[in-house]
Motif scaffolding. Sequence first.
Motif, PDB file in Angstrom:
ATOM      1  N   ALA A  63      54.478 -34.171   4.187  1.00 36.56           N
ATOM      2  CA  ALA A  63      55.438 -33.406   4.986  1.00 36.56           C
ATOM      3  C   ALA A  63      55.106 -31.918   4.967  1.00 36.56           C
ATOM      4  O   ALA A  63      55.230 -31.230   5.989  1.00 36.56           O
ATOM      5  N   LEU A  64      54.673 -31.418   3.821  1.00 33.49           N
ATOM      6  CA  LEU A  64      54.322 -30.002   3.704  1.00 33.49           C
ATOM      7  C   LEU A  64      53.124 -29.665   4.585  1.00 33.49           C
ATOM      8  O   LEU A  64      53.145 -28.691   5.342  1.00 33.49           O
ATOM      9  N   VAL A  65      52.097 -30.490   4.526  1.00 32.89           N
ATOM     10  CA  VAL A  65      50.887 -30.244   5.330  1.00 32.89           C
ATOM     11  C   VAL A  65      51.193 -30.381   6.824  1.00 32.89           C
ATOM     12  O   VAL A  65      50.771 -29.546   7.632  1.00 32.89           O
ATOM     13  N   ALA A  66      51.942 -31.418   7.199  1.00 30.71           N
ATOM     14  CA  ALA A  66      52.274 -31.611   8.614  1.00 30.71           C
ATOM     15  C   ALA A  66      53.132 -30.457   9.137  1.00 30.71           C
ATOM     16  O   ALA A  66      52.941 -29.992  10.266  1.00 30.71           O
ATOM     17  N   GLY A  67      54.063 -29.974   8.327  1.00 32.32           N
ATOM     18  CA  GLY A  67      54.889 -28.845   8.743  1.00 32.32           C
ATOM     19  C   GLY A  67      54.076 -27.585   8.955  1.00 32.32           C
ATOM     20  O   GLY A  67      54.275 -26.842   9.931  1.00 32.32           O
ATOM     21  N   LEU A  68      53.146 -27.337   8.041  1.00 36.62           N
ATOM     22  CA  LEU A  68      52.298 -26.151   8.193  1.00 36.62           C
ATOM     23  C   LEU A  68      51.395 -26.258   9.420  1.00 36.62           C
ATOM     24  O   LEU A  68      51.211 -25.283  10.146  1.00 36.62           O
ATOM     25  N   ILE A  69      50.853 -27.442   9.655  1.00 36.48           N
ATOM     26  CA  ILE A  69      49.995 -27.635  10.834  1.00 36.48           C
ATOM     27  C   ILE A  69      50.796 -27.427  12.117  1.00 36.48           C
ATOM     28  O   ILE A  69      50.357 -26.741  13.037  1.00 36.48           O
ATOM     29  N   GLY A  70      51.990 -28.017  12.182  1.00 34.86           N
ATOM     30  CA  GLY A  70      52.828 -27.849  13.374  1.00 34.86           C
ATOM     31  C   GLY A  70      53.196 -26.400  13.621  1.00 34.86           C
ATOM     32  O   GLY A  70      53.152 -25.913  14.761  1.00 34.86           O
ATOM     33  N   ALA A  71      53.544 -25.675  12.552  1.00 35.34           N
ATOM     34  CA  ALA A  71      53.940 -24.277  12.698  1.00 35.34           C
ATOM     35  C   ALA A  71      52.756 -23.397  13.101  1.00 35.34           C
ATOM     36  O   ALA A  71      52.888 -22.529  13.977  1.00 35.34           O
ATOM     37  N   VAL A  72      51.599 -23.617  12.491  1.00 40.55           N
ATOM     38  CA  VAL A  72      50.431 -22.784  12.797  1.00 40.55           C
ATOM     39  C   VAL A  72      49.924 -23.045  14.215  1.00 40.55           C
ATOM     40  O   VAL A  72      49.661 -22.102  14.968  1.00 40.55           O
ATOM     41  N   VAL A  73      49.811 -24.310  14.593  1.00 40.03           N
ATOM     42  CA  VAL A  73      49.323 -24.624  15.947  1.00 40.03           C
ATOM     43  C   VAL A  73      50.314 -24.114  16.992  1.00 40.03           C
ATOM     44  O   VAL A  73      49.919 -23.529  18.007  1.00 40.03           O
ATOM     45  N   GLY A  74      51.607 -24.303  16.749  1.00 37.62           N
ATOM     46  CA  GLY A  74      52.613 -23.787  17.680  1.00 37.62           C
ATOM     47  C   GLY A  74      52.582 -22.274  17.768  1.00 37.62           C
ATOM     48  O   GLY A  74      52.698 -21.693  18.855  1.00 37.62           O
ATOM     49  N   GLY A  75      52.412 -21.609  16.636  1.00 39.41           N
ATOM     50  CA  GLY A  75      52.344 -20.150  16.626  1.00 39.41           C
ATOM     51  C   GLY A  75      51.124 -19.618  17.343  1.00 39.41           C
ATOM     52  O   GLY A  75      51.205 -18.630  18.097  1.00 39.41           O
ATOM     53  N   LEU A  76      49.988 -20.256  17.126  1.00 39.08           N
ATOM     54  CA  LEU A  76      48.772 -19.830  17.828  1.00 39.08           C
ATOM     55  C   LEU A  76      48.896 -20.033  19.333  1.00 39.08           C
ATOM     56  O   LEU A  76      48.464 -19.186  20.124  1.00 39.08           O
ATOM     57  N   HIS A  77      49.502 -21.148  19.721  1.00 35.95           N
ATOM     58  CA  HIS A  77      49.657 -21.397  21.156  1.00 35.95           C
ATOM     59  C   HIS A  77      50.656 -20.409  21.774  1.00 35.95           C
ATOM     60  O   HIS A  77      50.442 -19.934  22.893  1.00 35.95           O
ATOM     61  N   ALA A  78      51.715 -20.103  21.047  1.00 42.03           N
ATOM     62  CA  ALA A  78      52.702 -19.144  21.559  1.00 42.03           C
ATOM     63  C   ALA A  78      52.085 -17.755  21.694  1.00 42.03           C
ATOM     64  O   ALA A  78      52.371 -17.025  22.650  1.00 42.03           O
TER      65      ALA A  78
END
Length: 121
Positions: A63-78
């Motif tokens: 859950a920790l790794v998936a959360g970080l991946i989702g946040a980083v990819v979303g942030g980079l795309h934003a």
Amino acid sequence: MSILHTLVAPPASYVSAAGYELGSGRLVPTAAAVVGLASVVIGGLALTRPSRTGNGRVRTVLALVAGLIGAVVGGLHAANSAGGLGTGNGLAGAVIAVALGLIGTAIAVLALARSRRRRHA
């Protein structure tokens, strides 16, 4: 349609259904939001159902790794999306991905702290 026709079909990043097009501008943040949502669900399960067999720690780290991946990819795309909300560039999905990723990360950190406390007690 044969398998050969399916293999040489247009790329999957361009799906059209009734005038709605899902291009790479929306596909990446949507996938990141799904990963962030998965981190929230897995972290919630790890937090509410502690396992004595050791699977709880694996769920927490996942859950920790998936959360970080989702946040980083979303942030980079934003950060790299041109235009604002409603332009079709996936900015809304990226914002949702960041929010879900951060929530999933926070839940995973709480579950990790709880598992450490329980193990040392």
